[in-house]
Each structure stands twice: as structure tokens, then as C-alpha cells.
Design an enzyme around this catalytic site. Sequence first.
Site, short mmCIF file in Angstrom:
data_model
loop_
_atom_site.label_atom_id
_atom_site.label_comp_id
_atom_site.label_asym_id
_atom_site.label_seq_id
_atom_site.Cartn_x
_atom_site.Cartn_y
_atom_site.Cartn_z
N ASN A 72 53.52 27.46 34.45
CA ASN A 72 53.24 27.54 33.02
C ASN A 72 53.94 26.41 32.28
OD1 ASN A 72 52.00 29.84 33.84
ND2 ASN A 72 53.55 31.24 33.04
N HIS A 106 54.02 22.15 36.51
CA HIS A 106 52.90 21.49 35.82
C HIS A 106 53.32 20.89 34.48
CE1 HIS A 106 49.80 24.03 38.31
NE2 HIS A 106 50.20 22.97 38.95
N CYS A 130 52.95 9.16 24.19
CA CYS A 130 51.93 8.20 23.75
C CYS A 130 51.42 7.43 24.95
CB CYS A 130 52.51 7.24 22.72
SG CYS A 130 51.34 5.93 22.30
N CYS A 140 52.27 3.35 24.09
CA CYS A 140 53.62 2.77 24.08
C CYS A 140 54.63 3.60 24.86
CB CYS A 140 54.10 2.53 22.65
SG CYS A 140 54.54 4.05 21.77
N CYS A 170 49.98 8.47 17.80
CA CYS A 170 51.40 8.12 17.88
C CYS A 170 51.87 7.59 16.53
CB CYS A 170 51.57 7.03 18.95
SG CYS A 170 53.24 6.36 19.03
N CYS A 193 52.69 3.64 17.05
CA CYS A 193 51.70 2.59 17.36
C CYS A 193 50.25 3.04 17.18
CB CYS A 193 51.91 2.07 18.78
SG CYS A 193 51.26 3.19 20.05
N THR A 209 49.93 34.95 39.24
CA THR A 209 49.19 33.73 39.56
C THR A 209 48.05 34.05 40.51
OG1 THR A 209 49.28 31.50 40.54
CG2 THR A 209 50.88 33.08 41.39
N ASN A 243 50.75 41.52 40.45
CA ASN A 243 49.52 41.04 39.83
C ASN A 243 48.67 42.24 39.44
OD1 ASN A 243 46.92 39.65 39.34
ND2 ASN A 243 47.88 37.91 40.40
N GLU A 251 45.57 42.30 39.93
CA GLU A 251 44.60 42.46 41.02
C GLU A 251 45.01 41.67 42.25
OE1 GLU A 251 41.37 39.26 39.35
OE2 GLU A 251 41.50 41.24 38.39
#
Length: 248
Positions: A103, A120, A128, A131, A149, A152, A190, A215, A217
Site C-alpha cells: 500500500n 510499491h 517532477c 527536474c 512542478c 519548472c 492481498t 482475507n 476470501e
Amino acid sequence: MNDEKMREAARLLKRSRHAVALTGAGISVESGIPAFRGAQGLWDRYDPSEYAHISSFMRNPGKVWGMLRELYRIMEQAQPNPAHHALARLEELGILKSLVTQNVDGLHQRAGSKRVIEFHGNGGTLICLSCGMEYPARDIRMDDLPPACPRCGGVLKPQVVFFGEPIPPRALEEAFEEADQCDVMLVVGTSAQVYPAADLPRRVAWSGGRIIEINLEETHLTQDMTHIFLQGSASEILPRLVELVEKS
Ligand code: OAD
């Protein structure tokens, strides 16, 4: 209905040498953040081939930001739920040695977890693409999309892993080191369909470690490698499990 299995899971955790958690989108559902797959999942409304791949982002960042802005608005309101707090407590008790999360919502850290490996990335930072400047997402207005940004004018992108992008090398290395040491892995919320994150429980099971899966399921792990499957919502099961660990 899970009582005996809950007690067994608590015993396993209590006796573990190096317990590690792997969490996914399901743990944050009760904080109001939708999961990706399944009923009411994000991919029901947004085709991942158009919204989740880095090439889609590069081709049309404004379109992908339409989905991202919606997620940021939800994440701004989200609070850690009892499942996040229970994992933080399990670490405080000295049982959970680390937590690998897929997450990007930062809720584990807000609940008090210390050793969090963000597989992740983290949505709290925007970078940016021109830059390389980084900004806290909360400081960036998201009225015009894609957000630009301030320095820039380049396109800003969340510091999260899109499909087609590599896992941040340090997180990848640390997560696999943790899996190699792990004798009990708590796999929570998950679908274990995205690799290489889904290789982590595999690695633990192959080296003789035990998998406790929580979980709503069954997943493809359940029959293949899960030792104890606790079916239900993470925010109900995890606090009960940690209470049993503390009592035992
Ligand atoms: P998924 O959306 O694939 O799976 C969520 C899982 O959580 C499902 O198995 C649900 O049954 C379960 N679930 C839902 N609510 C729950 C609850 N209250 N308690 C317990 N379980 C619950 O999410 P992930 O497996 O995290 O990657 O997805 C992995 C990756 O796919 C994400 O990190 C993201 C996505 O594409 C990238 O963006 C690279």
C-alpha cells in the site's frame, strides 16, 4: 468459528523467531480506501491497462491523474483502522519484526508501525519528471491536471510504482532479506496476484516457514501454501489475534 484456528495462529506468532507481515489493499478498505480487485475494486471502474501502466501515465498524465486525484481525496480523509493498530502493537510486543506493504497510503506508519518496507512506494511524495524535485503531495494543488512542478512546470508523478516500473531497489532487497529470515508470515488483505510481492510468501513457505493468511476470501495462496487461513475482515480478526497473543 475461527476460534481454534485463531488460538493456533496466536501460538505460532508467540513462538516465532522472526515474524513478518505482508499487507495489501484489503487492510485499508475499512479506512475507506478501495481495493483494486474484486467487487467495488478500483479496476472495476478504471481499466488498469489504461490507468495503471507507466506508459499510460507518460502518454496521458492528465487522464491518469483524474483517477489519482480521486484517490488522493480519499487518502486525505483516511485514518488507520484497528487492523493497522493491531500490527503496530504486534511490533511493539517484539513479535513482528517488520512489515512489508504494497500500500502507498502511509497508514501503517500513522498507526505506529516502525519497520515498514514500502514495496510499491509512497503516495505522500510527488516527483517532477523534468527536474526531479520532490514535493509533499499535500502541498500541491490538484485543480488543473496533471499538476505541474512549481519550479519548472514539468509533470508531477506520485512516488509510487506503476506497472512496468521497477520496485524501489532498497525495498526489494530488504523485503527479500526479511522473507529469508522469516519463520511466520502474516499475509493480510492481498490477492497476491502482483509480482514480485507475491513471491515473498512463496519464499517463506518453500523454506519451511508458516503462512497465516487473513482475507475475506481465499486466494491462490490459501490451498497451496497457507498454514492457517483466517477468513474475515482484517479489522476484526487482527485485534482479536493480537489480544490472544498478549493473553497467552
Ligand atoms: P487487491 O485489490 O488485488 O486485493 C485485495 C484483497 O484484500 C482481496 O483478496 C480481498 O479479498 C481482500 N480484502 C478486501 N477487504 C478486506 C478486509 N476488510 N479484510 C481482509 N481482506 C480484505 O490488492 P493488492 O493485493 O494489494 O500495485 O494488490 C496488489 C497490487 O495491485 C497493488 O499494490 C497495486 C495493484 O495494482 C501497483 O499499483 C503496482
